[in-house]
Design a protein around this motif. Structure first.
Motif, PDB file in Angstrom:
ATOM      1  N   PHE A 338      -6.081   0.830   4.867  1.00 16.34           N
ATOM      2  CA  PHE A 338      -4.212   0.790   3.737  1.00 16.34           C
ATOM      3  C   PHE A 338      -3.855   2.619   3.024  1.00 16.34           C
ATOM      4  N   SER A 339      -2.335   2.340   2.375  1.00 17.29           N
ATOM      5  CA  SER A 339      -2.175   3.582   2.047  1.00 17.29           C
ATOM      6  C   SER A 339      -3.169   4.338   0.696  1.00 17.29           C
ATOM      7  N   PRO A 340      -3.746   5.325   0.345  1.00 14.63           N
ATOM      8  CA  PRO A 340      -4.780   5.796  -0.728  1.00 14.63           C
ATOM      9  C   PRO A 340      -3.711   5.692  -1.792  1.00 14.63           C
ATOM     10  N   GLY A 341      -4.676   5.084  -3.157  1.00 13.65           N
ATOM     11  CA  GLY A 341      -3.239   5.438  -3.711  1.00 13.65           C
ATOM     12  C   GLY A 341      -3.046   7.346  -4.528  1.00 13.65           C
ATOM     13  N   ILE A 342      -5.068   7.512  -4.504  1.00  9.44           N
ATOM     14  CA  ILE A 342      -4.609   9.076  -4.538  1.00  9.44           C
ATOM     15  C   ILE A 342      -3.740   9.932  -3.977  1.00  9.44           C
ATOM     16  N   PRO A 346      -1.332  11.173  -9.498  1.00  9.31           N
ATOM     17  CA  PRO A 346      -1.826  10.941 -10.579  1.00  9.31           C
ATOM     18  C   PRO A 346      -1.550   9.596 -10.983  1.00  9.31           C
ATOM     19  N   GLY A 347      -2.960   8.982 -11.270  1.00  8.90           N
ATOM     20  CA  GLY A 347      -2.549   7.263 -11.468  1.00  8.90           C
ATOM     21  C   GLY A 347      -2.532   6.519 -10.731  1.00  8.90           C
ATOM     22  N   GLY A 348      -2.859   7.349  -9.559  1.00 11.77           N
ATOM     23  CA  GLY A 348      -3.251   6.042  -7.963  1.00 11.77           C
ATOM     24  C   GLY A 348      -5.022   6.165  -7.627  1.00 11.77           C
ATOM     25  N   GLU A 349      -5.696   7.257  -8.764  1.00  4.75           N
ATOM     26  CA  GLU A 349      -7.343   6.455  -8.970  1.00  4.75           C
ATOM     27  C   GLU A 349      -7.483   4.854  -8.678  1.00  4.75           C
ATOM     28  N   GLY A 350      -8.007   4.944  -7.615  1.00  9.14           N
ATOM     29  CA  GLY A 350      -8.982   3.445  -7.333  1.00  9.14           C
ATOM     30  C   GLY A 350      -7.488   2.589  -7.052  1.00  9.14           C
ATOM     31  N   HIS A 351      -6.516   2.858  -6.384  1.00  8.78           N
ATOM     32  CA  HIS A 351      -5.483   1.814  -6.002  1.00  8.78           C
ATOM     33  C   HIS A 351      -5.321   2.054  -5.124  1.00  8.78           C
ATOM     34  N   PHE A 352      -4.960   0.891  -3.665  1.00  8.85           N
ATOM     35  CA  PHE A 352      -4.315   1.044  -2.020  1.00  8.85           C
ATOM     36  C   PHE A 352      -2.965   0.539  -2.536  1.00  8.85           C
TER      37      PHE A 352
END
Length: 379
Positions: A338-342, A346-352
């Protein structure tokens, strides 16, 4: 499974594009924004004819493409003359050209985060500094934060519309308010609209330039057929200038558009609608499937259903065992990319981010693998 998302992995792995060569064959690639489709037949036929004729030279007849784009973009609320359209190599080139030409050197350019990963790099390559701001709490355009940056001297806003990675279509009311704000500070708005043709069923896309007369005064819309019809490698995009009397892009940009990309774009925008409608119906089915798969395999994760695009933004922060970068865990332990949220800021931590433009069987297997990893960590 629904056409055109019916290609099997064995056929797809013969491809040499980024999606299919970046990882070993035991990894399911649901990261970069390429779709797992065969070319729309009219486009395939036009390109095959060009190759058979040896018609692979430099791009020409920019006026023909300008006419087609001008007519095509009326569906998104924009009335433009062919002269308002500038063909360019790709959307990134169009963004950088607008920022480099019309923003004082070294200025700050406002953009929301999380956002498409190249935005800060595009801004820097145009000679400016990124000024990231978070979205409003409701996920909308953060007008107070943007105004604070404009008041501090920023003279451009770079907008992602529809938004990548969330798939949000910004409402016309928010866009009109943004236009008024930009105009009050003498700033421009550059709207990346590469996903414009990909509003999912039940949703409608309208360009930033359609939001108001002020939006036309301050705005640029930059788009391409590349995402919708899977033509990224052929290199052709276009810039529509809302206020050509004040903002005129250099004419040399048109010569850099790819010839095959231009041929393909003309067919896509004039003959590609039936195929596009089939694609969007199949993608809508995959969004339904993705919601089911999340409920079954990642029940604590959340997703705001995308209104456009074929990407979904997944919040997995309720699984602390996955850390700030769940995509890294899933690549290592589930063999799913997947594409890493980070990577989206900022705001992408913990997301993908998930690319769901694939065979439903592939999407299903990917989340079955992910579910097994998460279940094992819970034991």
């Amino acid at each position: 499974m629904s056409f055109p998302l019916d290609l099997e992995l064995s056929a797809l792995r013969a491809r040499r594009s980024e999606k299919w060569v970046s990882y070993p064959e035991d990894v399911l690639p649901l990261f970069v924004a390429e779709s797992d489709v065969a070319l729309a037949p009219p486009i395939a036929e036009r390109l095959a004819a060009a190759v058979a004729d040896g018609d692979t030279g430099y791009s020409a007849d920019a006026d023909g493409l300008r006419d087609i784009v001008s007519q095509y973009y009326t569906r998104y609320g924009v009335e433009s003359a062919p002269g308002d359209v500038m063909p360019v190599y790709d959307v990134g080139v169009g963004v950088r050209a607008a920022l480099a030409e019309f923003v004082p050197s070294g200025g700050r350019v406002v953009h929301h985060v999380p956002v498409y990963m190249p935005f800060p790099g595009w801004i820097r390559r145009a000679g400016h500094e990124p000024a990231p701001v978070p979205f409003a709490e409701d996920g909308g355009i953060n007008l107070p934060a943007i105004e604070a940056e404009l008041a501090a001297g920023a003279r451009a806003v770079l907008l992602c519309h529809p938004h990548n990675p969330t798939g949000r279509i910004h409402p016309q009311s928010e866009l009109a308010a943004l236009a008024e704000l930009a105009d009050s500070y003498g700033a421009i708005v550059v709207s990346d609209e590469i996903w414009a043709p990909m509003a999912l069923p039940g949703h409608e896309f309208r360009s930033f330039l359609a939001a108001s007369n002020t939006a036309r005064k301050v705005g640029f819309a930059i788009s391409s057929a590349s995402k919708t019809w899977n033509l990224a490698g052929l290199k052709c995009a276009f810039v529509i200038t809302g206020n050509r009397a004040q903002y005129t892009l250099p004419p040399y940009l048109a010569g850099a558009a790819g010839h095959l990309g231009s041929l393909a774009a003309r067919v896509a925008l004039t003959e590609g609608e039936p195929w596009r409608e089939q694609l969007m119906a199949a993608l809508d089915e995959n969004v339904d499937l993705l919601e089911q798969l999340l409920a079954e395999h990642l029940p604590k994760a959340t997703m705001v259903r995308p209104e456009s695009t074929y990407i979904a933004w997944i919040d997995a922060s309720a699984y602390p065992e996955l850390g700030d970068n769940p995509a890294k865990v899933f690549l290592s332990e589930a063999k799913v990319a997947f594409s890493p949220g980070i990577a989206f800021g900022p705001g992408g931590e913990g997301h993908f981010r998930v690319n769901f433009a694939c065979n439903p069987a592939v999407l299903t297997e990917a989340f079955e693998r992910v579910g097994r990893v998460v279940a094992a960590k819970a034991d």
